[in-house]
Design a protein around this motif. Structure first.
Motif, PDB file in Angstrom:
ATOM      1  N   GLN A 110       0.864  -1.170   0.000  1.00  0.00           N
ATOM      2  CA  GLN A 110       0.000   0.000   0.000  1.00  0.00           C
ATOM      3  C   GLN A 110       0.905   1.225   0.000  1.00  0.00           C
ATOM      4  O   GLN A 110       2.063   1.151   0.405  1.00  0.00           O
ATOM      5  CB  GLN A 110      -0.997  -0.006   1.155  1.00  0.00           C
ATOM      6  CG  GLN A 110      -0.448   0.311   2.525  1.00  0.00           C
ATOM      7  CD  GLN A 110      -1.566   0.413   3.564  1.00  0.00           C
ATOM      8  OE1 GLN A 110      -2.575  -0.279   3.501  1.00  0.00           O
ATOM      9  NE2 GLN A 110      -1.391   1.285   4.531  1.00  0.00           N
ATOM     10  N   PRO A 111       0.401   2.370  -0.469  1.00  0.00           N
ATOM     11  CA  PRO A 111       1.260   3.551  -0.568  1.00  0.00           C
ATOM     12  C   PRO A 111       1.861   3.895   0.794  1.00  0.00           C
ATOM     13  O   PRO A 111       1.208   3.698   1.825  1.00  0.00           O
ATOM     14  CB  PRO A 111       0.298   4.646  -1.039  1.00  0.00           C
ATOM     15  CG  PRO A 111      -0.808   3.916  -1.715  1.00  0.00           C
ATOM     16  CD  PRO A 111      -0.952   2.626  -0.982  1.00  0.00           C
ATOM     17  N   ASN A 154      -6.553   0.319  -1.955  1.00  0.00           N
ATOM     18  CA  ASN A 154      -6.914  -0.071  -3.322  1.00  0.00           C
ATOM     19  C   ASN A 154      -8.297  -0.711  -3.347  1.00  0.00           C
ATOM     20  O   ASN A 154      -9.084  -0.499  -4.270  1.00  0.00           O
ATOM     21  CB  ASN A 154      -5.853  -0.987  -3.951  1.00  0.00           C
ATOM     22  CG  ASN A 154      -5.415  -2.107  -3.022  1.00  0.00           C
ATOM     23  OD1 ASN A 154      -5.959  -2.258  -1.927  1.00  0.00           O
ATOM     24  ND2 ASN A 154      -4.459  -2.903  -3.443  1.00  0.00           N
ATOM     25  N   GLN A 186     -10.625   7.507  -9.285  1.00  0.00           N
ATOM     26  CA  GLN A 186      -9.785   6.850  -8.277  1.00  0.00           C
ATOM     27  C   GLN A 186      -9.680   5.362  -8.547  1.00  0.00           C
ATOM     28  O   GLN A 186      -8.617   4.763  -8.407  1.00  0.00           O
ATOM     29  CB  GLN A 186     -10.345   7.054  -6.870  1.00  0.00           C
ATOM     30  CG  GLN A 186      -9.910   8.332  -6.198  1.00  0.00           C
ATOM     31  CD  GLN A 186     -10.786   9.484  -6.600  1.00  0.00           C
ATOM     32  OE1 GLN A 186     -11.745   9.324  -7.361  1.00  0.00           O
ATOM     33  NE2 GLN A 186     -10.468  10.658  -6.108  1.00  0.00           N
ATOM     34  N   VAL A 202      -6.226   3.090  -9.542  1.00  0.00           N
ATOM     35  CA  VAL A 202      -5.772   1.848  -8.893  1.00  0.00           C
ATOM     36  C   VAL A 202      -5.437   0.801  -9.948  1.00  0.00           C
ATOM     37  O   VAL A 202      -4.371   0.185  -9.904  1.00  0.00           O
ATOM     38  CB  VAL A 202      -6.856   1.310  -7.928  1.00  0.00           C
ATOM     39  CG1 VAL A 202      -6.543  -0.113  -7.496  1.00  0.00           C
ATOM     40  CG2 VAL A 202      -6.981   2.217  -6.714  1.00  0.00           C
ATOM     41  N   ASN A 231      -2.140   1.964 -11.755  1.00  0.00           N
ATOM     42  CA  ASN A 231      -0.850   2.263 -11.126  1.00  0.00           C
ATOM     43  C   ASN A 231      -0.545   1.530  -9.830  1.00  0.00           C
ATOM     44  O   ASN A 231       0.577   1.579  -9.349  1.00  0.00           O
ATOM     45  CB  ASN A 231      -0.755   3.771 -10.872  1.00  0.00           C
ATOM     46  CG  ASN A 231      -0.869   4.575 -12.149  1.00  0.00           C
ATOM     47  OD1 ASN A 231      -0.436   4.114 -13.205  1.00  0.00           O
ATOM     48  ND2 ASN A 231      -1.484   5.739 -12.072  1.00  0.00           N
ATOM     49  N   ASP A 232      -1.517   0.922  -9.202  1.00  0.00           N
ATOM     50  CA  ASP A 232      -1.245   0.155  -7.994  1.00  0.00           C
ATOM     51  C   ASP A 232      -0.206  -0.924  -8.346  1.00  0.00           C
ATOM     52  O   ASP A 232      -0.402  -1.684  -9.290  1.00  0.00           O
ATOM     53  CB  ASP A 232      -2.558  -0.487  -7.513  1.00  0.00           C
ATOM     54  CG  ASP A 232      -2.371  -1.365  -6.281  1.00  0.00           C
ATOM     55  OD1 ASP A 232      -1.226  -1.485  -5.791  1.00  0.00           O
ATOM     56  OD2 ASP A 232      -3.379  -1.935  -5.821  1.00  0.00           O
ATOM     57  N   THR A 262       8.821  -3.046 -11.101  1.00  0.00           N
ATOM     58  CA  THR A 262       7.651  -2.836 -10.236  1.00  0.00           C
ATOM     59  C   THR A 262       7.282  -4.130  -9.517  1.00  0.00           C
ATOM     60  O   THR A 262       7.135  -5.170 -10.160  1.00  0.00           O
ATOM     61  CB  THR A 262       6.442  -2.360 -11.063  1.00  0.00           C
ATOM     62  OG1 THR A 262       6.853  -1.261 -11.867  1.00  0.00           O
ATOM     63  CG2 THR A 262       5.294  -1.953 -10.165  1.00  0.00           C
ATOM     64  N   ASP A 289       2.775  11.133  -4.855  1.00  0.00           N
ATOM     65  CA  ASP A 289       1.391  10.934  -5.261  1.00  0.00           C
ATOM     66  C   ASP A 289       0.446  11.805  -4.444  1.00  0.00           C
ATOM     67  O   ASP A 289      -0.059  11.375  -3.410  1.00  0.00           O
ATOM     68  CB  ASP A 289       0.998   9.456  -5.043  1.00  0.00           C
ATOM     69  CG  ASP A 289       1.341   8.592  -6.233  1.00  0.00           C
ATOM     70  OD1 ASP A 289       1.579   9.148  -7.323  1.00  0.00           O
ATOM     71  OD2 ASP A 289       1.375   7.362  -6.065  1.00  0.00           O
ATOM     72  N   LEU A 308      -3.804   9.300  -4.196  1.00  0.00           N
ATOM     73  CA  LEU A 308      -3.316   7.923  -4.199  1.00  0.00           C
ATOM     74  C   LEU A 308      -3.297   7.346  -5.613  1.00  0.00           C
ATOM     75  O   LEU A 308      -4.250   7.500  -6.359  1.00  0.00           O
ATOM     76  CB  LEU A 308      -4.208   7.052  -3.322  1.00  0.00           C
ATOM     77  CG  LEU A 308      -4.089   7.277  -1.813  1.00  0.00           C
ATOM     78  CD1 LEU A 308      -5.018   6.316  -1.072  1.00  0.00           C
ATOM     79  CD2 LEU A 308      -2.660   7.102  -1.342  1.00  0.00           C
ATOM     80  N   TYR A 309      -2.215   6.682  -5.916  1.00  0.00           N
ATOM     81  CA  TYR A 309      -2.051   5.959  -7.183  1.00  0.00           C
ATOM     82  C   TYR A 309      -2.058   6.875  -8.411  1.00  0.00           C
ATOM     83  O   TYR A 309      -2.347   6.443  -9.512  1.00  0.00           O
ATOM     84  CB  TYR A 309      -3.141   4.879  -7.351  1.00  0.00           C
ATOM     85  CG  TYR A 309      -3.217   3.927  -6.184  1.00  0.00           C
ATOM     86  CD1 TYR A 309      -2.201   3.004  -5.955  1.00  0.00           C
ATOM     87  CD2 TYR A 309      -4.300   3.957  -5.304  1.00  0.00           C
ATOM     88  CE1 TYR A 309      -2.264   2.134  -4.878  1.00  0.00           C
ATOM     89  CE2 TYR A 309      -4.365   3.089  -4.228  1.00  0.00           C
ATOM     90  CZ  TYR A 309      -3.351   2.180  -4.010  1.00  0.00           C
ATOM     91  OH  TYR A 309      -3.416   1.311  -2.956  1.00  0.00           O
TER      92      TYR A 309
END
Lengths: 952, 480
Positions: free
Chosen positions: A777-778, A818, A841, A845, A848-849, A918, B229, B232-233
């Motif tokens: 997770q970020p 996410n 949003q 996800v 780019n997640d 990644t 970011d 987010l994302y």
């Protein structure tokens, strides 16, 4: 209601929803919703709010006074005349209520009165009657469900849609029943199976898959507000996952819904309840629990009980009882008194409603979810043998030995703390005029106003306490500012329920007269060192392993020093017993403690709370019971949770079976037959196919509440198997597909979208159950918001990155971001329908997640390994994700984009390498980076396609 | 049950409207960043309010942990005389106390800070807030705020959602639900969180505080963060630049269009629009966050720390930039205000974080002619006690939680400037004039936005819910 929605839909409503001209007005369908919405707040079940002694929610009330409603005579009915009275002061509803009736609604009421004002009891409170399905001769029909659906369609001059393609069907079935897409091989096998039972074979295979339980559990976890943290402010880690695993297993072994539910509501009350049955009651301990320092426990204990009422009534009865907490319900026939009667079922748990500020704290009551019964069994019998042998030996005289555990420093491994009033640490001070010391160079000290303490837990070598042990500690009370009470506490396996007190009875922990709060007498003499001695028997420490010690006080200043224990020298045999006992305890300690339900004896009394306030109990005491509108509990049975649970599954209850099958329906059609799945009350939506709903409910009961059979019944229907293609005419006539003239189509739940990406790439680790995991997770998400001393997020590695999403660690204050972007709830309260939004949003996800980028990368590697030609690799990739072959237009698009990226990455190989970095899964170095990167870019698009994230 | 059979087509008005507001279908209304044409027509700032709005938007500067009114905005000279006296139990008139001080002696504690009268209005503001004192005539101080809860979690949840337990929509979500967004490239509701300089533990915040509750999840606040970011994302994985992302999106959209041809679900078209929007956000959000183009003069207004991403001052500057771009509800949370002890050390640090930037925001908005249409609110979740927590050590004193009165200030967007509203008794134990409950603040805030708090409702589980539940009144004397 947002006023702006009204206009654009008006046209649509007119088009769709008017009863055909001359049609008979029906009370439940046409009139009750109008009355409920506009009139019940002042003329409904709430006796306190009732105006003019007029009650319109019951037939008796509506016809009680003359002239309100005159059957067949609208002009003489005051109810009607008041609706369009010319004087605004006389007109109903009053202007300040913010409510008003449309002309059409008033006309409906007029017609209804004209037609005789026939009353109907609210449909959901009438027991379902099993009716035979209509009999239409149609080749389309595959089972009873289709008869009901077809009957409706024919009445509207509509036809069902054709069957979906085989590729679409197997993908739909697989995502619906196990939450994962089919593999390419499974699709091939199904396409190649010409037998008449091909479809049924797939259904049976999926229902037998162990992933079926995971899929079903995902829905149940929302309902049960399951999470891995306690919620509220500190929101620290809790262990309820053994309960979650129980749910998965229960689905997999097809535990009948009746047993599934009774065990979760009242497993502890079953005769000779097993650990598993007790574990099941974790259902009603999944609620949030407070841990903020200053809270008043009773306030939150009440919130907890209310949560149980709301969750239980919504999940099993489809009722929203919450409003009854403060006053009689405005819409449903549930009085405040009845609310508290229902509340009384859940008000009898010996809980504190508060947990400490440390990870994995549990509130009482709990069970240890035993890890390996076999291992424990062996130890138990060996211990029993040794103990028996020892008991048969003649007693030896042994000398007592004193051992000091705490003096100038803490035992190895100890984690010190200080909290409440005074320093937030275990404060050792050097000897001085201000600081007396008993032995060594230091003592520990604290000055408190109110409650304060210091201590430690987690000593690396816990002390074993044989019978006859005396614990001791030295204390020096400041004569100028003595405490009013002091307490010693010992920690055994995470529990502090071993306490001794001296002085006034002010510290709130433990129960008087038990080992959790043993009174030793008055405070020791002030101004000198006093040795406190506590027999281990008194605080229930015999044969236990103590790994923590706390020094607690109320008010005042004191010093502590030299603490330890005095025990007999142990014989070798006793030492062996201790060793084994330690092993046994360690094993049991590894077994997580899971919060469950149990009953207090004598029971706690329940009183109606004025306005629902925890500190305002009225004198009105109530006994456990159900609202009168639902019937009565059986005579002669103790009104407890078990009786309640059994009543739910008796023939007497009109709701539970309907509510359950409706939620199953929702899984397969996106919307329930009753759209408001959580509300079957008068304010809920009426069922689209009432007779079908009742038939399914009675079928469910008839089958012995066979959950798998019900899923099979639904997916075997022709209704389920229709194509989800939306023709322009159907889109106009029935945009929401309430008539089911086509298959349904909706976005997958968040978990399935992530699981699918992991599955098609081959990353998925399909292990069942176990402790929750923390995938990517970020950074900094927890740190942004959590209380400063609460641990920050620590990402897991390896297999734990690739487990199914229902095993993702669920922190209520910061849910997995996410999944949250794709509408997963916070689990702070029961959720029975998720929203399905379509937002940027969510798109971000999927783009780019790292989870999705890594899945694209590994999928690309896999395709590169399997196919030498890139065109074949692209085709196979498309099939892996969408379970079908691309058409020529699609193929062209894939190839064109792939070419673009090949050129791009050939020119900038460093970019290819960067993309392939990644995620943590190692790159296959043998493969050409440029080729894999180009396929990764295409895979990134495929995994986010509308077709991929929807079940079609 | 025969009589019910025909219900399948008899969707009620309520049901359809409920559907519309749930945004499940293709016509998601009033929705966050919704590129849908229907939604655009209805909601893109067309002023569809209950009555003309004074404020187009709100900037809420939430001070998490609860700043002490004694040391900031509510001057209590009488405490100099009462200092050190013990308060008898009768004084508390049944007011419950937290478990932290319920058992201790209650000794009256004065403030160690001086107050002065500022501006033409003569507003009393402590020396901790010199910059705020400079804009005294632009703000309205409310000293008579009241709340229900005495602990952080329930109090802040109550403040944000009108209810102490989790599950209701937050006030920003209500604003988004009611008014939609003015900018189709940005969310209607943005949240930013900054860490305080005090040395004390910061109280927790939760996603629910800016959550959408039972409103469609598209109304939830979107957290903007500092760093790579902001949303987010937002940024592409390494190796993919904007051009590559566009190419991937184009492939996805083309395949989606193919799929639409065969299935015909409008939801697929919405997904294409959302992808385009996400792509635009990848440019518009970083551009928004990049303050390098702001003038030196502007940074002088907000203070040097506005140059450091993630600070409260930087967020105040961002708030203005978001306001300029039409974001409906901008909420800052500044943490670290829970001074149970060490107030003399920590409170000035906290004030240092926020004073210049908050005042700078007012001035900046005013200079740009935006203050009139922007409602700015500053305050915490409750007040603090007149008695000291722990001992009466004036070098290290602190105060416990107190719900019966506390202070906040508001400015712009329909609020009367230069007013000090409400009065508390000499001990600031209770209000003696013009009490203003959190519900009243919510009602007044919605009023400034042109919405009637009794009419802004959403039906859920059989009940019409409001931000103000069954309470709240618009405080008209605050209105300009």
């Amino acid at each position: 209601m947002a006023w702006n929605c009204l206009t654009i839909f008006l046209g649509l409503i007119l088009l769709l929803l008017q009863p055909a001209a001359g049609e008979e007005i029906q009370f439940n369908r046409d009139i009750r919703p109008i009355l409920a919405d506009n009139c019940f707040p002042c003329h409904g079940p709430d006796s306190a709010a009732r105006q003019g002694e007029l009650r319109l929610d019951t037939e008796e009330g509506a016809f009680a006074s003359e002239g309100i409603l005159v059957r067949g005579k609208p002009k003489q009915s005051q109810l009607l005349s008041r609706l369009h009275h010319t004087d605004p002061a006389e007109r109903m509803p009053p202007t300040d209520s913010g409510k008003s009736l449309s002309k059409k609604q008033i006309e409906k009421i007029r017609l209804w009165i004209e037609q005789g004002a026939v009353w109907q009891k609210h449909w959901a409170f009438v027991r379902p009657v099993r009716v035979d399905p209509p009999r239409h001769r149609s080749k389309w029909v595959r089972n009873e469900i289709d008869q009901f659906v077809l009957d409706q369609l024919l009445k509207r001059n509509l036809k069902p849609s054709p069957r979906a393609t085989r590729q679409a069907l197997i993908r739909r079935l697989s995502l619906d029943l196990i939450g994962l897409p089919p593999s390419v091989a499974e699709v091939e096998a199904f396409l190649g199976d010409d037998s008449a039972e091909a479809y049924e074979k797939v259904v049976d295979r999926l229902l037998e898959s162990r992933h079926y339980g995971e899929r079903m559990a995902q829905v149940w976890l929302d309902a049960a507000r399951y999470a891995d943290s306690h919620g509220y402010s500190l929101d620290r880690r809790r262990v309820m996952w053994p309960w979650r695993d129980w749910v998965i297993q229960a689905y997999n072994r097809n535990l009948p819904f009746r047993d599934f539910s009774i065990q979760q509501l009242a497993g502890d009350l079953l005769p000779e309840a097993t650990v598993e049955q007790k574990l099941a009651t974790g259902f009603n301990r999944n609620h949030p629990i407070q841990s903020e320092g200053g809270v008043i426990n009773e306030e939150y204990r009440i919130e907890t009980v209310v949560d149980r009422v709301e969750t239980t009534s919504a999940v099993f009865l489809g009722l929203t009882m919450g409003c009854g907490r403060c006053h009689d319900h405005k819409y449903e026939p549930i009085s405040q008194r009845e609310f508290y009667s229902f509340f009384a079922f859940f008000n009898n748990v010996p809980e504190t409603a508060h947990v400490g500020n440390a990870d994995n704290q549990v509130d009482r009551p709990f069970v240890r979810a035993i890890p390996s019964q076999a291992q424990l069994g062996k130890l138990t019998s060996r211990l029993a043998t040794l103990r028996e042998r020892l008991a048969n030996q003649p007693k030896r005289e042994t000398s007592m030995t004193e051992r000091v555990w705490i003096d100038d420093q803490l035992p190895r491994g100890a984690v010190a703390f200080g909290n409440g009033s005074g320093p937030d640490k275990f404060l050792f001070v050097d000897s001085s005029a201000d600081h007396p010391v008993h032995s060594g160079k230091k003592s520990s000290t604290r000055t408190s106003q109110g409650l304060g303490q210091h201590g430690f837990q987690g000593a690396a070598e816990p002390i074993s306490i044989p019978a006859g042990t005396m614990l001791f500690a030295h204390v020096f009370l400041d004569p100028r500012n003595p405490p009013r009470e002091i307490m010693l506490q010992w920690n055994v396996g995470g529990s502090w329920e071993h306490r001794a007190i001296w002085g006034e009875n002010l510290i709130p922990w433990g129960a008087d007269g038990t080992s959790s709060r043993f009174a030793m007498g008055p405070l020791p003499e002030k101004g000198k060192w006093v040795r406190l001695e506590i027999p281990a028997e008194k605080v229930d420490l015999v044969d236990k392993q103590v790994s923590g010690w706390a020094f607690t006080q109320f008010d005042g200043q004191l010093h502590w020093d030299t603490a330890g224990w005095v025990s007999r020298q142990l014989s070798p045999q006793e030492q062996e017993i201790n060793l084994l006992q330690g092993e046994f305890d360690a094993l049991r300690q590894k077994a997580p403690m899971v919060m469950v339900m149990s009953e207090m004896n004598p029971p706690r009394k329940t009183f109606v709370l004025d306005r629902g306030q925890y500190d305002a109990p009225t004198r009105m005491e109530v006994q456990p019971g159900i609202p009168a509108v639902l019937g009565k509990l059986p005579e002669g049975k103790r009104p407890d949770r078990l009786t309640l649970a059994e009543w739910m599954f008796s023939g007497e209850n009109p709701l539970t079976a309907r509510v359950a099958v409706n939620r199953y329906w929702q899984m397969y059609f996106g919307t329930g037959l009753v759209e408001s799945a959580e509300d079957f009350g008068t304010q809920g939506t009426p069922p689209s196919h009432p007779r079908l709903l009742d038939w399914l409910a009675s079928e469910f009961v008839r089958s012995g509440w066979d959950v798998k059979a019900m899923q099979k019944k639904i997916v075997m229907s022709a209704t389920y198997q229709q194509t989800s293609r939306i023709s322009p005419s159907l889109r106009t006539v029935d945009p929401d597909n309430r008539l089911l003239a086509r298959g349904s189509r909706f976005r997958l739940p968040a978990e399935a979208i992530r699981d699918q990406a992991l599955f098609v790439s081959g990353l998925l680790v399909p292990r069942l159950g176990g402790k929750s995991v923390r995938p990517y997770q970020p950074p900094g998400l927890w740190k942004d918001v959590v209380y400063s001393n609460v641990p920050k997020f620590k990402q897991d590695h390896g297999d734990d990155l690739y487990r199914r999403s229902l095993y993702t660690y669920w922190k209520r204050s910061v849910p997995p971001p996410n999944l949250q972007a794709l509408d997963a709830p916070s689990r702070e309260a029961c959720t029975l329908t998720r929203s399905r939004t379509n937002t940027p949003q969510g798109t971000l996800v999927l783009w780019n997640d790292p989870t999705f980028v890594e899945a694209a990368r590994i999928l690309a590697e896999k395709m590169t390994r399997l196919e030498r030609e890139s065109e074949q690799a692209l085709e196979r990739m498309f099939r892996s994700v969408l379970s079908r072959r691309p058409n020529s237009a699609e193929r062209k698009l894939l190839i064109e984009t792939h070419r673009f990226f090949l050129a791009e990455f050939r020119e900038h190989p460093e970019r290819a390498m960067e993309l392939l970095r990644t995620g943590e899964f190692p790159r296959d170095e043998k493969l050409d980076a440029v080729e894999v990167a180009a396929l990764t870019a295409v895979a990134n698009a495929l995994l986010g396609l509308d077709e991929a994230v929807s079940r079609n | 049950m025969n009589e019910l059979e025909d219900l399948s087509l008899m969707t009620t008005r309520r049901q359809l409207l409920g559907r519309a507001s749930c945004g499940i279908g293709s016509l998601a209304l009033a929705s966050l960043l919704n590129g849908d044409a229907a939604a655009k027509d209805l909601n893109q700032g067309n002023g569809r309010t209950h009555f003309p709005a004074k404020a187009k938007r709100v900037i809420y500067l939430f001070q998490s942990g609860a700043p002490s009114q004694f040391e900031l905005l509510d001057y209590k000279p009488e405490l100099e005389k009462q200092h050190g006296k013990e308060l008898p139990a009768s004084f508390f008139r049944g007011q419950r106390q937290t478990g932290m001080t319920a058992g201790q002696k209650k000794q009256v504690c004065r403030s160690i800070y001086r107050f002065g009268k500022h501006g033409q209005s003569g507003a009393e503001i402590s020396e901790n807030l010199p910059y705020l004192a400079g804009v005294a005539d632009d703000i309205c101080i409310v000293r008579s705020m009241k709340t229900e809860a005495i602990n952080h979690d329930p109090a802040i949840t109550f403040f944000q959602t009108g209810f102490q337990q989790a599950g209701r929509p937050s006030m920003g979500a209500w604003a988004s639900y009611g008014l939609g967004s003015e900018n189709e490239n940005l969310p209607a509701y943005v949240v930013m969180i900054s860490e305080g300089s005090s040395k004390r533990d910061s109280q927790a915040l939760y996603d629910r505080l800016w959550g959408s509750g039972f409103l469609p999840s598209s109304h939830q606040g979107v957290k903007f963060r500092s760093g790579r970011d902001p949303v987010l994302y937002l940024s592409n994985p390494g190796g993919l630049d904007g051009r590559a992302r566009k190419k991937i999106m184009d492939l996805g959209n083309a395949l989606n269009r193919e799929h639409y041809q065969s299935i015909g679900d409008p939801e697929t078209i919405t997904r294409i629009r959302q992808a385009e929007l996400a792509y635009r956000m990848q440019t518009s959000v970083p551009e928004l966050m990049d303050t390098s183009g702001e003038t030196e003069e502007t940074f002088r207004l907000y203070g040097e720390s506005a140059r450091r991403p993630g600070t409260y001052a930087a967020h105040c500057l961002q708030a203005r930039r978001l306001a300029e771009r039409g974001v409906r509800f901008i909420q800052l949370y500044h943490r670290g205000w829970d001074q149970h002890g060490d107030l003399p050390r920590d409170l000035p640090l906290q004030c240092g974080d926020i004073d210049q930037a908050s005042a700078g925001l007012i001035t900046d908005l005013k200079q740009r002619g935006m203050l009139d249409e922007t409602l700015v609110i500053w305050g915490g979740e409750f007040g603090r006690t007149v008695y000291a927590q722990g001992g009466l050590n004036m070098a290290r004193y602190g105060r416990d939680h107190h719900p019966r009165c506390f202070s906040l200030w508001m400015a712009g967007g329909g609020i009367r400037p230069g007013l000090t509203y409400g009065k508390t008794d000499d001990f600031c134990f209770d209000t003696v004039e013009n009490p203003m409950h959190v519900y009243d603040l919510h009602a007044t805030m919605l009023h400034c936005l042109g919405m009637d708090h009794e009419q802004l409702t959403h039906k859920f589980q059989g009940r019409h819910y409001r931000l103000t539940d069954v309470h709240g009144k618009v405080v008209s004397s605050l209105l300009s």
